[in-house]
Design a protein around this motif. Structure first.
Motif, PDB file in Angstrom:
ATOM      1  N   GLU A 139       0.841  -1.200   0.000  1.00 38.29           N
ATOM      2  CA  GLU A 139       0.000   0.000   0.000  1.00 38.29           C
ATOM      3  C   GLU A 139       0.873   1.245   0.000  1.00 38.29           C
ATOM      4  O   GLU A 139       1.815   1.368   0.777  1.00 38.29           O
ATOM      5  CB  GLU A 139      -0.904  -0.012   1.239  1.00 38.29           C
ATOM      6  N   GLY A 140       0.580   2.141  -0.927  1.00 38.92           N
ATOM      7  CA  GLY A 140       1.304   3.405  -0.990  1.00 38.92           C
ATOM      8  C   GLY A 140       2.690   3.307  -1.591  1.00 38.92           C
ATOM      9  O   GLY A 140       3.497   4.231  -1.450  1.00 38.92           O
ATOM     10  N   ASP A 141       3.006   2.194  -2.282  1.00 39.53           N
ATOM     11  CA  ASP A 141       4.332   2.065  -2.882  1.00 39.53           C
ATOM     12  C   ASP A 141       4.492   3.062  -4.027  1.00 39.53           C
ATOM     13  O   ASP A 141       3.537   3.340  -4.770  1.00 39.53           O
ATOM     14  CB  ASP A 141       4.531   0.643  -3.401  1.00 39.53           C
ATOM     15  N   THR A 142       5.683   3.605  -4.175  1.00 41.00           N
ATOM     16  CA  THR A 142       5.955   4.589  -5.220  1.00 41.00           C
ATOM     17  C   THR A 142       7.325   4.327  -5.837  1.00 41.00           C
ATOM     18  O   THR A 142       8.187   3.676  -5.218  1.00 41.00           O
ATOM     19  CB  THR A 142       5.955   6.023  -4.661  1.00 41.00           C
ATOM     20  N   PRO A 143       7.571   4.846  -7.042  1.00 36.46           N
ATOM     21  CA  PRO A 143       8.904   4.722  -7.631  1.00 36.46           C
ATOM     22  C   PRO A 143      10.002   5.308  -6.755  1.00 36.46           C
ATOM     23  O   PRO A 143      11.102   4.768  -6.700  1.00 36.46           O
ATOM     24  CB  PRO A 143       8.767   5.481  -8.954  1.00 36.46           C
ATOM     25  N   ASP A 144       9.715   6.418  -6.065  1.00 37.01           N
ATOM     26  CA  ASP A 144      10.731   7.022  -5.210  1.00 37.01           C
ATOM     27  C   ASP A 144      11.096   6.115  -4.043  1.00 37.01           C
ATOM     28  O   ASP A 144      12.280   5.990  -3.680  1.00 37.01           O
ATOM     29  CB  ASP A 144      10.235   8.374  -4.679  1.00 37.01           C
ATOM     30  N   LYS A 145      10.094   5.460  -3.441  1.00 36.66           N
ATOM     31  CA  LYS A 145      10.380   4.520  -2.349  1.00 36.66           C
ATOM     32  C   LYS A 145      11.207   3.347  -2.852  1.00 36.66           C
ATOM     33  O   LYS A 145      12.148   2.890  -2.191  1.00 36.66           O
ATOM     34  CB  LYS A 145       9.077   4.011  -1.738  1.00 36.66           C
ATOM     35  N   ILE A 146      10.854   2.848  -4.031  1.00 40.44           N
ATOM     36  CA  ILE A 146      11.584   1.719  -4.603  1.00 40.44           C
ATOM     37  C   ILE A 146      13.018   2.115  -4.924  1.00 40.44           C
ATOM     38  O   ILE A 146      13.967   1.369  -4.636  1.00 40.44           O
ATOM     39  CB  ILE A 146      10.862   1.208  -5.856  1.00 40.44           C
ATOM     40  N   ALA A 147      13.198   3.297  -5.508  1.00 37.77           N
ATOM     41  CA  ALA A 147      14.546   3.765  -5.839  1.00 37.77           C
ATOM     42  C   ALA A 147      15.390   3.910  -4.582  1.00 37.77           C
ATOM     43  O   ALA A 147      16.590   3.577  -4.584  1.00 37.77           O
ATOM     44  CB  ALA A 147      14.472   5.088  -6.593  1.00 37.77           C
ATOM     45  N   VAL A 170      10.650   5.652 -15.436  1.00 35.35           N
ATOM     46  CA  VAL A 170       9.967   5.647 -14.140  1.00 35.35           C
ATOM     47  C   VAL A 170      10.990   5.539 -13.020  1.00 35.35           C
ATOM     48  O   VAL A 170      10.873   6.201 -11.982  1.00 35.35           O
ATOM     49  CB  VAL A 170       8.971   4.468 -14.073  1.00 35.35           C
ATOM     50  N   ILE A 171      12.018   4.711 -13.234  1.00 33.99           N
ATOM     51  CA  ILE A 171      13.123   4.552 -12.292  1.00 33.99           C
ATOM     52  C   ILE A 171      14.414   4.516 -13.089  1.00 33.99           C
ATOM     53  O   ILE A 171      14.511   3.822 -14.104  1.00 33.99           O
ATOM     54  CB  ILE A 171      12.981   3.256 -11.469  1.00 33.99           C
ATOM     55  N   SER A 172      15.405   5.266 -12.660  1.00 33.13           N
ATOM     56  CA  SER A 172      16.701   5.270 -13.337  1.00 33.13           C
ATOM     57  C   SER A 172      17.789   5.516 -12.304  1.00 33.13           C
ATOM     58  O   SER A 172      17.818   6.562 -11.656  1.00 33.13           O
ATOM     59  CB  SER A 172      16.751   6.344 -14.424  1.00 33.13           C
ATOM     60  N   ILE A 173      18.673   4.528 -12.135  1.00 34.03           N
ATOM     61  CA  ILE A 173      19.806   4.633 -11.226  1.00 34.03           C
ATOM     62  C   ILE A 173      21.038   4.124 -11.964  1.00 34.03           C
ATOM     63  O   ILE A 173      21.065   2.986 -12.432  1.00 34.03           O
ATOM     64  CB  ILE A 173      19.597   3.784  -9.954  1.00 34.03           C
ATOM     65  N   GLY A 174      22.041   4.966 -12.096  1.00 32.57           N
ATOM     66  CA  GLY A 174      23.276   4.543 -12.768  1.00 32.57           C
ATOM     67  C   GLY A 174      23.010   3.960 -14.132  1.00 32.57           C
ATOM     68  O   GLY A 174      23.592   2.927 -14.492  1.00 32.57           O
ATOM     69  N   ALA A 175      22.173   4.602 -14.913  1.00 32.69           N
ATOM     70  CA  ALA A 175      21.745   4.039 -16.198  1.00 32.69           C
ATOM     71  C   ALA A 175      22.902   3.828 -17.159  1.00 32.69           C
ATOM     72  O   ALA A 175      22.813   2.989 -18.063  1.00 32.69           O
ATOM     73  CB  ALA A 175      20.698   4.946 -16.840  1.00 32.69           C
ATOM     74  N   ARG A 429       7.879  -5.406  -6.939  1.00 32.65           N
ATOM     75  CA  ARG A 429       7.178  -4.136  -6.633  1.00 32.65           C
ATOM     76  C   ARG A 429       7.121  -3.237  -7.868  1.00 32.65           C
ATOM     77  O   ARG A 429       6.087  -2.605  -8.124  1.00 32.65           O
ATOM     78  CB  ARG A 429       7.907  -3.430  -5.490  1.00 32.65           C
ATOM     79  N   ILE A 430       8.213  -3.207  -8.628  1.00 33.31           N
ATOM     80  CA  ILE A 430       8.237  -2.374  -9.830  1.00 33.31           C
ATOM     81  C   ILE A 430       7.229  -2.893 -10.854  1.00 33.31           C
ATOM     82  O   ILE A 430       6.460  -2.128 -11.457  1.00 33.31           O
ATOM     83  CB  ILE A 430       9.653  -2.352 -10.440  1.00 33.31           C
ATOM     84  N   LEU A 431       7.197  -4.207 -11.046  1.00 32.14           N
ATOM     85  CA  LEU A 431       6.322  -4.793 -12.049  1.00 32.14           C
ATOM     86  C   LEU A 431       4.843  -4.693 -11.677  1.00 32.14           C
ATOM     87  O   LEU A 431       3.967  -4.859 -12.531  1.00 32.14           O
ATOM     88  CB  LEU A 431       6.695  -6.256 -12.286  1.00 32.14           C
ATOM     89  N   LEU A 432       4.558  -4.406 -10.411  1.00 32.94           N
ATOM     90  CA  LEU A 432       3.176  -4.237  -9.969  1.00 32.94           C
ATOM     91  C   LEU A 432       2.758  -2.764  -9.856  1.00 32.94           C
ATOM     92  O   LEU A 432       1.614  -2.482  -9.521  1.00 32.94           O
ATOM     93  CB  LEU A 432       2.981  -4.915  -8.607  1.00 32.94           C
ATOM     94  N   LEU A 433       3.674  -1.841 -10.141  1.00 31.72           N
ATOM     95  CA  LEU A 433       3.326  -0.424 -10.066  1.00 31.72           C
ATOM     96  C   LEU A 433       2.209  -0.100 -11.056  1.00 31.72           C
ATOM     97  O   LEU A 433       2.205  -0.570 -12.185  1.00 31.72           O
ATOM     98  CB  LEU A 433       4.535   0.451 -10.397  1.00 31.72           C
TER      99      LEU A 433
END
Length: 435
Positions: A139-147, A170-175, A429-433
């Motif tokens: 509940e309340g999951d977001t891309p920022d929380k996942i990142a 949606v999410i990018s870290i060290g791309a 979690r990402i695949l369920l966003l």
């Protein structure tokens, strides 16, 4: 070891266990006078999952004899790493008696199965079956929380979740940060093969005799030399079960330079880091063999490395020696196949344009997705890879509107082995966003 990475790791473990569930007052779990013995024991199973109760306080002696506490704890840790803490008993039907259907709710999953207690053994749990675990979005999951959770993992992480052919991620870290891939490198081989098929240079039905052997994972290392195999079979085994012998057979057929050319054409930013293009057997012989040879390979340029590979079969290693070499944890993570999220996105984009469509059917054989994730996407193709200190999970996805996406997560840590369930849980979690 270079082996397939299966997201539903806990599910596979659960399915394999038909776990062989005391009249003392329950501890570590809420109990009331109105609770039946079955309800009390079910609540205690939740506490065991969270490490709040010792297994031998809850399960019968026969159960413990069949599945020792250390294994129960490892199993529970795998579940909670992937799906979060166990929250409560979501379903117990019927709630009295000695046997019932059981659902346990985790923070990010719902485990389904059954439970039984033995009145002759103080109502301890005598059977616990968990046959399925479905992912659910927190509940309340977001891309920022996942990142933030990705960035908190020890070592180095890269990630990209974005439309395949443009659009804001949606999410990018060290791309643009290349990391060791493990068996995800096999996508480059599949792409080169699919491109040749589409260009009419080869056919999926072409038959080649088995002429090379590597180490597991896989099956073909045990097949007889000369066994006839179609290109489709080799590619399907390479991707779906990460068969290393199938991989090396295709490298032998296509040639290293063909695969490196595909890598360059797909926009890989540092192809030189992958030259010469290793076979899986060569990687194993380097890391499991002479330490001085490995150091020379690490220090050498592409020509020096090629010279080492030309003589590598002069000092082979056994599977036992190889297992011992990897038992000590991460080893020479720079002797690997390297790519960044941007590189992998470029590869999948090129495959969509230039590869034969059967390649995407091959990628979908083992989509590494729970039922809830499968319901969220119209197409799911997957390849992952790992060795000690290395983990990569990469998906090609098509949503219900027909738009293509890429999700790739990489994690390297030369100082310690990785918690695979932690990264798999984040991927779910990402695949369920919602999109």
């Amino acid at each position: 070891m270079i082996r397939p990475c299966v997201m539903a790791l806990a599910c596979a473990t659960l399915t394999a266990l038909a776990l062989p569930v005391m009249a003392q007052e329950p501890t570590g779990a809420a109990a009331t006078a109105e609770q039946t013995a079955l309800e009390q024991r079910s609540a205690q199973v939740v506490a065991v999952m969270n490490g709040e109760l010792e297994p031998d306080e809850v399960f019968t002696p026969d159960f413990i004899a069949a599945l020792p506490p250390a294994q129960i704890k490892a199993f529970s840790t795998s579940l909670t790493a992937q799906f979060g803490a166990a929250v409560d008993v979501a379903l117990l039907t019927p709630r009295d008696g000695t046997r019932a259907a059981l659902h346990i709710r985790f923070e990010r999953g719902l485990a389904k199965g059954g439970i039984a207690i033995d009145p002759a053994a103080e109502n301890r749990v005598s059977e616990l079956r968990i046959t399925q675990v479905d992912s659910i979005a927190p509940e309340g999951d977001t891309p920022d929380k996942i990142a933030a959770d990705l960035a908190a993992l020890p070592g180095t992480v890269n990630a990209r979740f974005a439309p395949l052919d443009g659009g804001a991620p949606v999410i990018s870290i060290g791309a643009d940060t290349p990391l060791a891939l493990g068996s995800t490198f096999k996508l480059y081989i599949l792409a080169a093969l699919a491109e040749d098929v589409k260009a009419g240079k080869r056919k999926w039905s072409d038959v080649v005799p088995l002429s090379v052997k590597s180490f597991p994972s896989g099956r073909l290392q045990d097949w007889p030399q000369g066994a006839p195999l179609t290109l489709h079979t080799l590619a399907a085994l390479m991707i779906s079960i990460s068969d290393n012998t199938a991989t090396d057979q295709l490298i032998d057929l296509l040639g290293r330079e063909r695969i490196l050319r595909l890598m360059r054409d797909s926009g890989h930013a540092a192809t030189g880091a992958n030259e010469p293009f290793l076979t899986t057997r060569e990687l194993f012989l380097l890391k499991g063999g002479d330490a001085a040879r490995l150091a020379a390979y690490q220090a050498g340029d592409s020509a020096a490395r090629a010279a080492i590979l030309a003589d590598i079969e002069a000092n082979p290693v056994t599977l036992e020696e190889l297992n011992a070499a990897f038992a000590g944890g991460p080893k020479a993570l720079d002797v690997e196949w390297l790519a960044s999220p941007a590189d992998l996105a470029g590869l999948l984009s090129r495959m969509r344009r230039t590869g034969d469509d059967k390649a995407f059917g091959i990628m979908a054989i083992n989509p590494s997705a729970t039922p809830a994730i499968k319901a969220n996407w119209d197409y799911i193709g997957f390849k992952g890879g790992s060795e000690p200190g290395v983990l990569n999970l990469t998906w090609l996805l098509r949503d219900k509107a027909g738009a293509w996406h890429v999700l790739t997560l990489g994690w390297n840590n030369p100082a310690a082995s990785l918690d695979q369930g932690a990264l798999e849980g984040i991927a779910q979690r990402i695949l369920l966003l919602p999109r």
